[in-house]
Every structure is written in structure tokens, then in C-alpha cells.
Motif scaffolding. Structure first.
Motif, short mmCIF file in Angstrom:
data_model
loop_
_atom_site.label_atom_id
_atom_site.label_comp_id
_atom_site.label_asym_id
_atom_site.label_seq_id
_atom_site.Cartn_x
_atom_site.Cartn_y
_atom_site.Cartn_z
N PHE A 98 0.86 -1.17 0.17
CA PHE A 98 0.04 0.13 -0.19
C PHE A 98 0.88 1.30 -0.01
CE2 PHE A 98 -2.51 -3.39 2.18
CZ PHE A 98 -3.42 -3.31 1.31
N ASN A 99 0.79 2.13 -1.17
CA ASN A 99 1.33 3.36 -1.08
C ASN A 99 0.47 4.52 -0.87
OD1 ASN A 99 -0.12 3.20 -3.52
ND2 ASN A 99 1.80 3.48 -4.61
N GLY A 100 -0.80 4.18 -0.44
CA GLY A 100 -1.90 5.23 -0.25
C GLY A 100 -2.91 4.56 0.38
N PRO A 101 -4.20 5.39 0.87
CA PRO A 101 -5.13 4.91 1.56
C PRO A 101 -5.98 3.74 0.65
CG PRO A 101 -5.53 6.98 0.73
CD PRO A 101 -4.20 6.55 0.46
N ALA A 102 -6.69 3.06 1.26
CA ALA A 102 -7.32 1.84 0.53
C ALA A 102 -8.91 1.65 1.08
CB ALA A 102 -6.54 0.55 0.62
N LEU A 103 -9.59 1.56 0.10
CA LEU A 103 -11.08 1.20 0.73
C LEU A 103 -11.14 -0.34 1.26
CD1 LEU A 103 -14.09 2.44 0.41
CD2 LEU A 103 -14.37 1.12 -1.50
N VAL A 104 -11.40 -0.53 2.35
CA VAL A 104 -11.43 -1.68 2.67
C VAL A 104 -12.34 -2.75 2.24
CG1 VAL A 104 -11.56 -3.15 4.95
CG2 VAL A 104 -10.82 -1.11 5.05
N ASP A 105 -11.77 -3.85 1.69
CA ASP A 105 -12.48 -5.26 1.19
C ASP A 105 -11.89 -6.23 1.74
OD1 ASP A 105 -10.30 -5.21 -0.25
OD2 ASP A 105 -11.09 -4.72 -2.12
N ASP A 106 -12.32 -7.35 1.25
CA ASP A 106 -11.71 -8.74 1.74
C ASP A 106 -10.27 -8.78 1.41
OD1 ASP A 106 -14.42 -9.59 2.63
OD2 ASP A 106 -14.80 -10.67 0.80
N ARG A 107 -9.68 -8.37 0.05
CA ARG A 107 -8.53 -8.36 -0.06
C ARG A 107 -7.51 -7.52 0.96
NH1 ARG A 107 -5.15 -5.00 -2.65
NH2 ARG A 107 -3.06 -5.56 -3.43
N VAL A 108 -8.02 -6.37 1.16
CA VAL A 108 -7.23 -5.41 2.06
C VAL A 108 -7.45 -5.97 3.31
CG1 VAL A 108 -7.39 -3.07 3.13
CG2 VAL A 108 -7.84 -3.35 0.88
N GLU A 109 -8.37 -6.48 3.80
CA GLU A 109 -8.29 -7.21 5.34
C GLU A 109 -7.48 -8.42 5.48
OE1 GLU A 109 -11.99 -8.20 7.13
OE2 GLU A 109 -13.11 -6.81 5.98
#
Length: 397
Positions: A98-109
Motif C-alpha cells: 500500500f502506497n496510499g489509503p485503501a477502501l477496505v474489502d476482503d483483499r485489504v483485510e
């Protein structure tokens, strides 16, 4: 009503939160939950003229989050009426993903969970905060804001360890940094205030955790924390830089286990290890009024703390090929007048000159504390990680 962002900062045994209008920067409500997992926890919630304190058992972060959301309903402001457009979560470790903010989804979790091995005290509790917020605020987008993102693009000469490449790549070993949200916010504020686009800055984020960064323009070129927050400056309970052979020595000669060494370096060292107390205010008091032995240990600890900061300032100045601004921020940096004076006194041979009257304050707003003729400006800029998180969350939603 203006749009707002609920910012959640989950620590290993704490939880900070704010309801923020990201456009104005105004905080509508805020609070702190402490001692999660201990016999008795504490919650402080502030809204308008209302200050509420609660002391009761808080066995886990899920319980704490539920009580926080209940306080919004009972004390205010009701979240259903707050026009919340996002919940922003501070995540300590984003690794190379991650080089910035990310909308949380299953992959991000999944990736936050995967990176827990690099931030075992922080990523798991942040993930709990996300899951509870999802359950209790199911219609609101959740956004992850990563402490490491600002340092994602460090040049290779700063990011890489001189370790076998195959091993380093296999286990994702590199310098990730931390406190990036604060370093980004403070350096950007300095550029706004001074009207400079290519300033060579050193930001000193000095709290219980402490880190330094070297920034040219809007890009970080080096930072003191490494693969984990253990590397770098002396901190409240962490050693900072230490010969890695000390770890091997303690295991072989002292018979300490991996977990025991981890506990020693992260929780029983730093100012606490040198003085018995990790609160800089208490260390200052001991240095002034303790018995002779305690005073000596406290003074030595303060000198070690200052010396490490000065070494990084010197190194970063050379690395950047010059220096325009040194900025103190965070709890110690913003409030410890003596520390700022002691650091700058060591820098006088380099032409850094402090204004004693300007330094003799604990500012709520950005101020310059160097005097005319100083080769570089010295500033104190209060950090606002929560506002930075809210602002970054808005770029996603």
C-alpha cells in the motif's frame, strides 16, 4: 450538516477516536479508551461541553468499540445524524502493498492480517476495529490509512538492508518506516507555511514512540524506523538502534528466548530501561530532584536520547546535501522545552541558532523557534494524525 469522517486509531491496548469535518479540520467529538484487556479500563469521551469518564472492564477491542459507539448515542453527537461518509482506520503496517489509503474489502483485510507479523502489537487490533465498525456501521465505507505508505517509495539506498537478497525478498525484509501519517502531515504544513516546494526538511516525531525523517519537497528520502518501529531513535520503552549481535548474545549467553528478548527490546528498554520510567516528564523530574544515583541515571538517559537525535540530524543533513527546516512535533517534541533547547545547543557548531524566548512555549499552532542568522529554520508544528487520516479517507470515498 457538513460531511464528517469517524477516525479510529486502535493501539495494542488503547483506542483513540475523533469525529472530524475534513474540510474545516474541526473536531466535533473525540475520545480515548485505555487499558483494554486489563482489570479496569477507562474511557474518556468529549463532545461540546460534555466530558464523560467511564471506568469498567474492557476485555477486548470489540467491547471498547461497542461502548464508544454507545457513547455517541448517549452523549452525542448521534452518529446517524452526523453525516458520516467514511470511517478512517489508522493501520501501522502496510508493507510493500500500500502506497496510499485503501477502501477496505476482503483483499485489504487479508493483507492487513498477513502483515501482522511485522506489527504484532498494532495490525491485529486495527483489524478488530475495522470488523466491529463494519458490523455496527454497515452502510459506511471503511478506509485503511497506512503509517508506512509515506515511506513506500524510499530510494533503494535507504530502504534496503545489506542482507542476502534472496532471504530479504523471500521474507519481505526492508525498511518500511512508521509514523508516516504524521511525517506527511507536518512536512506538508511546513511547506504551506513557508511557501516552499523543494524544502529539505527533517521532521522529528517525538512521543513515546519516536522517529525522524528526511524529506525533500513532498518525498521522504529516509526515515529512522525500519522493518519494525524498533529501529532508530531512543523511545519510551524501545531501544532504537542497537547492535543486532546483542540479540544473539542474550540468547546464547543469557539463555533468553526469542519472546523474552522481544519483550526486553520493545517494552523494557529505552527511557524506561535506563531510568525505570518511560514518561519524559517523570524522567525530567527525576533528573532535577531525585536522589544522586537516580539523578545521574536520568541525566545520562536524557543525554543518550538527545545524542541519538543529533546523530540523525547530522546524517540526514549530509544525505540531503543541505537543510532548510528542522521541525519538532508530537507529545515530547511539542511540549518539552528543555529537549528542544538541548538538541539545538548541540547543533550550534552547524549554525543552528535557537531563540530562547520563542522556544519557551508549548504552542497550539505552528511557530518558528530559531533566531535570525540561523542557517536553517527550527519550527514546532503540532501534528494532527486524525485530520490527516480523515483527509486521506476522503480521497478514496
Amino acid at each position: 450538516m457538513p460531511q464528517t469522517v469517524l477516525v479510529i486509531n486502535s493501539g495494542s491496548s488503547s483506542l483513540k477516536y475523533q469525529l472530524i469535518d475534513p474540510d474545516s479540520g474541526h473536531s466535533l467529538a473525540q475520545g480515548l479508551v485505555e487499558r483494554i484487556g486489563e482489570d479496569i479500563g477507562h474511557i474518556h469521551h468529549r463532545y461540546s461541553v460534555h466530558d464523560v469518564d467511564i471506568n469498567e472492564p474492557l476485555p477486548d477491542h470489540a467491547t471498547a468499540m461497542k461502548l464508544v459507539l454507545d457513547l455517541f448515542e448517549e452523549v452525542g453527537p448521534p452518529l446517524a445524524e452526523a453525516n458520516i461518509v467514511a470511517v478512517g482506520h489508522r493501520i501501522v503496517q502496510g508493507g510493500r502493498y500500500f502506497n496510499g489509503p485503501a477502501l477496505v474489502d476482503d483483499r485489504v483485510e487479508r493483507l492487513i492480517d498477513e502483515l501482522s507479523s511485522l506489527a504484532p502489537l498494532h495490525n491485529p487490533s486495527a483489524l478488530v476495529g475495522i470488523k466491529v465498525a463494519q458490523d455496527l456501521l454497515p452502510e459506511i465505507p471503511q478506509v485503511a490509512v497506512f503509517d508506512t505508505a509515506f515511506f513506500q517509495d524510499l530510494p533503494a539506498e535507504s530502504a534496503l538492508y545489506a542482507l542476502d537478497r534472496d532471504v530479504a525478498e523471500r521474507y519481505s525484509i526492508r525498511r518500511y518506516g512508521a509514523h508516516g501519517t504524521s511525517h506527511r502531515y507536518v512536512s506538508h504544513r511546513v511547506s504551506e507555511i513557508l511557501g516552499g516546494r523543494d524544502l529539505k526538511q527533517i521532521v522529528l516525531h517525538l512521543g513515546n514512540g519516536a522517529s525522524a525523517s528526511a524529506i525533500i519537497g513532498d518525498r521522504a528520502v529516509d526515515t529512522s524506523m525500519g522493518m519494525t518501529p524498533l529501529e532508530g531513535l531512543v523511545m519510551g520503552t524501545r531501544t532504537g538502534d542497537i547492535d543486532p549481535a546483542v540479540v544473539l548474545y542474550l540468547q546464547r549467553v543469557a539463555g533468553m528466548s526469542v519472546d523474552e528478548v522481544d519483550e526486553l527490546l520493545n517494552r523494557r528498554s529505552g527511557m524506561k530501561g535506563l531510568t525505570g520510567d518511560n514518561d519524559m516528564r517523570q524522567v525530567r523530574d527525576i533528573a532535577r530532584s531525585g536522589d544522586h544515583s537516580a539523578r545521574k541515571r536520568a541525566r545520562e538517559a536524557l543525554d543518550v536520547y538527545v545524542n541519538r537525535i543529533v546523530k540523525y540530524i547530522g546524517a540526514y543533513t549530509a544525505e540531503m546535501g543541505g537543510l532548510d527546516v528542522i521541525t519538532f512535533t508530537a507529545g515530547i517534541g511539542e511540549n518539552d522545552i528543555d529537549l528542544r533547547r538541548e538538541v539545538c545547543a548541540r547543533l550550534e557548531p552547524l549554525g543552528i541558532l535557537i531563540d530562547e524566548e520563542a522556544n519557551n512555549q508549548r504552542p497550539r499552532h505552528a511557530v518558528t523557534i530559531s533566531r535570525k542568522g540561523s542557517v536553517a529554520r527550527v519550527m514546532v508544528v503540532p501534528t494532527n494524525e486524525e485530520l490527516a487520516i480523515a483527509t486521506q479517507a476522503m480521497t478514496v470515498v
